[in-house]
Design a protein around this motif. Structure first.
Motif, mmCIF file in Angstrom:
data_model
loop_
_atom_site.group_PDB
_atom_site.id
_atom_site.type_symbol
_atom_site.label_atom_id
_atom_site.label_comp_id
_atom_site.label_asym_id
_atom_site.label_seq_id
_atom_site.Cartn_x
_atom_site.Cartn_y
_atom_site.Cartn_z
ATOM 1 N N GLN A 44 -44.333 37.348 40.159
ATOM 2 C CA GLN A 44 -45.748 37.482 39.927
ATOM 3 C C GLN A 44 -46.500 36.456 40.769
ATOM 4 N N PRO A 45 -47.586 36.826 41.410
ATOM 5 C CA PRO A 45 -48.344 35.857 42.206
ATOM 6 C C PRO A 45 -48.985 34.798 41.326
ATOM 7 N N ILE A 46 -49.050 33.613 41.861
ATOM 8 C CA ILE A 46 -49.649 32.498 41.145
ATOM 9 C C ILE A 46 -51.155 32.574 41.293
ATOM 10 N N ALA A 47 -51.829 32.433 40.206
ATOM 11 C CA ALA A 47 -53.282 32.490 40.240
ATOM 12 C C ALA A 47 -53.818 31.305 41.015
ATOM 13 N N GLY A 48 -54.708 31.550 41.920
ATOM 14 C CA GLY A 48 -55.265 30.472 42.732
ATOM 15 C C GLY A 48 -56.096 31.036 43.854
ATOM 16 N N ASP A 49 -56.131 30.315 44.960
ATOM 17 C CA ASP A 49 -56.899 30.765 46.105
ATOM 18 C C ASP A 49 -56.246 31.986 46.716
ATOM 19 N N ALA A 50 -57.041 32.691 47.517
ATOM 20 C CA ALA A 50 -56.534 33.912 48.133
ATOM 21 C C ALA A 50 -55.496 33.625 49.200
ATOM 22 N N ASP A 51 -55.594 32.460 49.892
ATOM 23 C CA ASP A 51 -54.651 32.157 50.956
ATOM 24 C C ASP A 51 -53.300 31.701 50.425
ATOM 25 N N THR A 52 -53.213 31.300 49.145
ATOM 26 C CA THR A 52 -51.932 30.896 48.560
ATOM 27 C C THR A 52 -51.310 31.988 47.709
ATOM 28 N N GLU A 53 -51.971 33.136 47.592
ATOM 29 C CA GLU A 53 -51.446 34.215 46.773
ATOM 30 C C GLU A 53 -50.274 34.877 47.482
ATOM 31 N N GLU A 59 -39.028 45.750 49.955
ATOM 32 C CA GLU A 59 -37.663 45.232 49.992
ATOM 33 C C GLU A 59 -37.484 43.953 49.186
ATOM 34 N N GLY A 60 -38.516 43.526 48.485
ATOM 35 C CA GLY A 60 -38.408 42.333 47.658
ATOM 36 C C GLY A 60 -38.627 41.026 48.385
ATOM 37 N N ARG A 61 -39.178 41.072 49.579
ATOM 38 C CA ARG A 61 -39.429 39.847 50.340
ATOM 39 C C ARG A 61 -40.861 39.383 50.117
ATOM 40 N N PRO A 62 -41.082 38.084 49.961
ATOM 41 C CA PRO A 62 -42.454 37.591 49.742
ATOM 42 C C PRO A 62 -43.280 37.658 51.021
ATOM 43 N N ARG A 63 -44.537 37.961 50.854
ATOM 44 C CA ARG A 63 -45.490 38.013 51.966
ATOM 45 C C ARG A 63 -46.693 37.164 51.602
ATOM 46 N N PHE A 64 -47.007 36.229 52.474
ATOM 47 C CA PHE A 64 -48.114 35.316 52.256
ATOM 48 C C PHE A 64 -49.267 35.670 53.189
ATOM 49 N N ALA A 65 -50.427 35.284 52.788
ATOM 50 C CA ALA A 65 -51.594 35.467 53.635
ATOM 51 C C ALA A 65 -51.539 34.498 54.809
ATOM 52 N N PRO A 66 -52.082 34.876 55.977
ATOM 53 C CA PRO A 66 -52.039 33.960 57.130
ATOM 54 C C PRO A 66 -52.789 32.674 56.855
ATOM 55 N N ALA A 67 -52.261 31.579 57.418
ATOM 56 C CA ALA A 67 -52.875 30.267 57.202
ATOM 57 C C ALA A 67 -54.177 30.165 57.978
ATOM 58 N N LYS A 68 -55.090 29.446 57.422
ATOM 59 C CA LYS A 68 -56.373 29.237 58.068
ATOM 60 C C LYS A 68 -56.284 28.133 59.106
ATOM 61 N N ALA A 69 -57.029 28.290 60.187
ATOM 62 C CA ALA A 69 -57.053 27.271 61.233
ATOM 63 C C ALA A 69 -57.749 26.024 60.715
#
Length: 255
Positions: A44-53, A59-69
């Motif tokens: 389950q995703p951790i509640a927080g900012d959109a970039d850390t969700e 296939e069960g692999r985690p996908r993160f949002a791209p990091a901000k510059a």
């Protein structure tokens, strides 16, 4: 003497005796934590900012949002590059060509400290590259070793360039006239041998008394160093030219 009689208890007393814990028994051992009955295969995703969700793909692999510059460096750092006394005059003459790449390209703050004979570099809030300070230091240090400004600027634009420094005594212990003849064999008449080594190995060589500085790629530095070491050990320049010609032809075939 009468025979001992067996102690007889009623069934209700036996049940109460069994249920009572022993004095040295740990009561905490009876506390058991039940495992959750529902098993989930997805995180389950951790509640927080959109970039850390975090999301899970098919296939069960985690996908993160791209990091901000990042807006800039985390903290302001400074470096001081000492300049030898014999390079202060060339530094003053070439200063209009030295500071524009540092200020405009790397977004650094730079100044020439004449009293302390050093060039001071400092990052600012406008600096975007985390390695800008190290690149600027390498650029100024290359100029202090004797390289031209145009050759030293290549350190700012390319990442696979290095500087190697060694002395003639590291190869062979020479003194007096023997040392002078070794330096003459490396330089050649009017610098002919040095230019031949630079053109064949695609490097830049600086002869500073008994010290030798080579600027170039890793493999190119190895080629130039082998040629210089052969000259120091007494090989005739003609033989070194032949080896350089062979190496240069092989490098052209690779490219």
């Amino acid at each position: 003497m009468p025979a001992p009689t067996a102690l007889v208890r009623r069934p209700e007393e036996l049940a109460e005796a069994v249920s009572v814990p022993l004095p040295d028994q740990n009561i905490d051992d009876e506390l058991l934590l039940d495992a959750p009955t529902s098993e989930t295969n997805t995180l389950q995703p951790i509640a927080g900012d959109a970039d850390t969700e975090m999301h899970i793909d098919e296939e069960g692999r985690p996908r993160f949002a791209p990091a901000k510059a990042s807006d800039g460096p985390l903290r302001i750092e400074s470096r001081k590059v000492p300049i030898p006394p014999h390079r202060m005059s060339p530094l003053k003459a070439s200063w209009p060509k030295i500071y524009p790449p540092l200020v405009e390209h790397l977004k650094l703050q730079v100044r020439m400290n004449v009293k302390n004979r050093a060039v001071e570099l400092r990052s600012s809030k406008f600096t975007t590259d985390s390695g800008a300070l190290q690149k600027g230091e390498d650029f100024v240090k290359a100029f202090s070793l004797g390289f031209d400004v145009d050759d030293a600027i290549a350190l700012l634009r390319l990442d696979d360039l290095y500087i190697e420094t060694f002395e003639i005594k590291d190869v062979k212990t020479l003194q007096g006239e023997h040392l002078g003849r070794a330096i003459g064999r490396i330089a050649g008449k009017d610098g002919k041998t040095k230019f031949a080594i630079e053109n064949a190995s695609r490097t830049r060589v600086v002869l500073a008394d008994s010290k030798i500085h080579i600027l170039g790629g890793f493999k190119n530095i190895h080629i130039a160093r082998e040629a210089i070491v052969s000259l120091i050990l007494g090989s005739p320049p003609g033989k070194v030219y032949g080896n350089l010609r062979t190496v240069a032809s092989r490098m052209k075939e690779r490219f």
